[in-house]
Design a protein around this motif. Structure first.
Motif, short mmCIF file in Angstrom:
data_model
loop_
_atom_site.label_atom_id
_atom_site.label_comp_id
_atom_site.label_asym_id
_atom_site.label_seq_id
_atom_site.Cartn_x
_atom_site.Cartn_y
_atom_site.Cartn_z
N LYS A 9 27.52 20.98 13.82
CA LYS A 9 26.68 21.88 14.62
C LYS A 9 26.91 21.63 16.11
N THR A 10 26.99 20.37 16.47
CA THR A 10 27.20 20.01 17.87
C THR A 10 28.60 20.39 18.33
N GLU A 11 29.58 20.10 17.48
CA GLU A 11 30.97 20.36 17.84
C GLU A 11 31.25 21.85 18.06
N TYR A 12 30.61 22.70 17.24
CA TYR A 12 30.91 24.13 17.29
C TYR A 12 29.78 24.96 17.90
N LYS A 13 28.86 24.33 18.59
CA LYS A 13 27.65 25.03 19.03
C LYS A 13 27.94 26.22 19.96
N LYS A 14 29.05 26.20 20.66
CA LYS A 14 29.38 27.30 21.57
C LYS A 14 29.98 28.50 20.83
N ASP A 15 30.48 28.27 19.64
CA ASP A 15 31.23 29.31 18.94
C ASP A 15 30.57 29.84 17.68
N LEU A 16 29.77 29.00 17.01
CA LEU A 16 29.25 29.37 15.71
C LEU A 16 27.92 28.68 15.45
N MET A 17 26.93 29.48 15.03
CA MET A 17 25.66 28.89 14.62
C MET A 17 25.80 28.41 13.18
N ILE A 18 25.71 27.12 12.97
CA ILE A 18 25.88 26.52 11.65
C ILE A 18 24.53 26.05 11.14
N HIS A 19 24.17 26.48 9.94
CA HIS A 19 22.93 26.06 9.33
C HIS A 19 23.22 25.09 8.18
N ALA A 20 22.45 24.03 8.12
CA ALA A 20 22.52 23.09 7.01
C ALA A 20 21.53 23.52 5.95
N GLY A 21 22.02 23.85 4.78
CA GLY A 21 21.14 24.35 3.73
C GLY A 21 21.51 23.85 2.36
N LEU A 22 20.76 24.30 1.38
CA LEU A 22 21.01 23.96 -0.03
C LEU A 22 20.72 25.19 -0.88
N GLU A 23 21.42 25.28 -2.00
CA GLU A 23 21.07 26.22 -3.06
C GLU A 23 20.36 25.40 -4.12
N ILE A 24 19.07 25.63 -4.26
CA ILE A 24 18.22 24.81 -5.12
C ILE A 24 17.94 25.56 -6.42
N ASP A 25 18.08 24.85 -7.53
CA ASP A 25 17.85 25.47 -8.83
C ASP A 25 16.38 25.46 -9.21
N TYR A 26 15.92 26.61 -9.68
CA TYR A 26 14.64 26.66 -10.37
C TYR A 26 14.93 26.46 -11.85
N ILE A 27 14.34 25.39 -12.42
CA ILE A 27 14.55 25.07 -13.82
C ILE A 27 13.19 25.00 -14.50
N GLU A 28 12.99 25.86 -15.48
CA GLU A 28 11.71 25.89 -16.18
C GLU A 28 11.37 24.51 -16.74
N GLY A 29 10.18 24.04 -16.43
CA GLY A 29 9.74 22.74 -16.91
C GLY A 29 9.98 21.61 -15.93
N PHE A 30 10.72 21.89 -14.85
CA PHE A 30 11.03 20.85 -13.87
C PHE A 30 10.49 21.21 -12.49
N GLU A 31 9.44 22.01 -12.48
CA GLU A 31 8.87 22.45 -11.20
C GLU A 31 8.35 21.27 -10.37
N GLU A 32 7.71 20.31 -11.01
CA GLU A 32 7.11 19.19 -10.27
C GLU A 32 8.19 18.36 -9.58
N GLU A 33 9.27 18.06 -10.31
CA GLU A 33 10.35 17.28 -9.71
C GLU A 33 11.04 18.07 -8.59
N THR A 34 11.20 19.37 -8.80
CA THR A 34 11.83 20.21 -7.79
C THR A 34 10.98 20.28 -6.53
N ALA A 35 9.68 20.43 -6.71
CA ALA A 35 8.77 20.47 -5.56
C ALA A 35 8.81 19.15 -4.79
N LYS A 36 8.91 18.05 -5.50
CA LYS A 36 8.98 16.74 -4.85
C LYS A 36 10.26 16.62 -4.03
N PHE A 37 11.37 17.08 -4.59
CA PHE A 37 12.64 17.06 -3.86
C PHE A 37 12.56 17.93 -2.61
#
Length: 269
Positions: free
Chosen positions: A75-103
């Motif tokens: 993000k710092t290296e390319y801040k003048k040229d490109l807005m970079i977002h740090a993200g995740l694709e998080i799985d919704y898994i039936e029955g594991f909502e509590e663990e997912t919410a904790k994460f």
């Protein structure tokens, strides 16, 4: 026109290529992008057994801090040229909502962007990675009783994901909404699940969420349409739901895939 890709994977993807972050970034710049979100598959809940043969559906938890650190530096290296977002694709898994919410509660504050997706479906105590292969999907059709039943359970699970209370840092964008259609030209459903799809869109609207407007499905040989398809994209826009273009690239050359074939580009810009 500002170009944004809201769904990009990385060298930390255990089932993708090892193309470097810089190969993605430099290609994005060559294509004229001004904004990009790296949304790597989040680590799966510790007590969940990944049904994929190589157990490679999500990145390793021990790699997550390094992933975020790498992106912070870029993000710092390319801040003048490109807005970079740090993200995740998080799985919704039936029955594991509590663990997912904790994460999400632990790592959500470190993220700039995130996607909530459904890949895993549950039937009779067995989870399947629905989009893993046509062979897995074929087995699911046999076990569930029909293609339509698989699609119905997928949309029911997706609706549950939109409604789920996963805390204040829950992802606000729903990933590849029609992923169950990945093998539709091999296993054609008889019914379009219109009521469930409309219910999902209404819930997304009520929650003020976004939709991943994903070009990857266009190039899947048995899908050949974006996620979501044109009719659903039109309905979403009618409701005022933002559509955020995502290439879902798992290698740098896949950036921008399908974008020129989408009806609306990116309604969020």
């Amino acid at each position: 026109m500002k170009l944004r890709d809201g769904h990009v994977h990385s060298p930390y993807c255990p089932h993708g290529t090892k193309d470097s972050f810089k190969s993605y970034i430099e290609h994005a710049l060559d294509l004229g992008y001004t904004e990009i979100s790296f949304t790597e598959h989040a680590p799966l809940p510790p007590s969940f057994q990944d049904p994929a043969p190589e157990r490679d559906s999500g990145m390793r938890l021990e790699d997550l801090d390094r992933y975020l650190l790498d992106l912070s530096s870029l993000k710092t290296e390319y801040k003048k040229d490109l807005m970079i977002h740090a993200g995740l694709e998080i799985d919704y898994i039936e029955g594991f909502e509590e663990e997912t919410a904790k994460f999400i509660a632990e790592y959500g504050p470190s993220l700039d962007d995130s996607i909530l997706s459904v890949h895993f479906l549950l039937k009779d105590g067995k989870y399947d990675c629905m989009d893993f292969s046509d062979a897995v999907f074929s087995d699911m059709v046999a076990r569930y009783g029909s293609v339509d039943r698989v699609h119905k359970v997928y949309y029911q699970t997706l609706l549950a994901s939109v409604k789920a209370d996963l805390g204040s840092f829950k992802p606000k964008r729903i990933g590849h909404m029609t992923l169950c259609r990945k093998f539709q030209h091999l296993y054609k459903p008889l019914h379009p699940q219109t009521e469930l799809i409309s219910a999902i869109l209404q819930e997304i609207k009520q929650q003020e969420y976004e939709l991943d407007y994903n070009g990857a499905g266009i190039y899947k040989p048995h899908c050949r349409e974006p996620y979501p398809s044109d009719d659903i994209a039109k309905e979403a826009l009618t409701l005022g739901i933002p559509l955020v273009y995502g290439s879902d690239a798992h290698q740098s050359k896949d950036l921008n895939q399908g974008r020129e074939l989408l009806l609306f580009g990116d309604s969020s810009t």
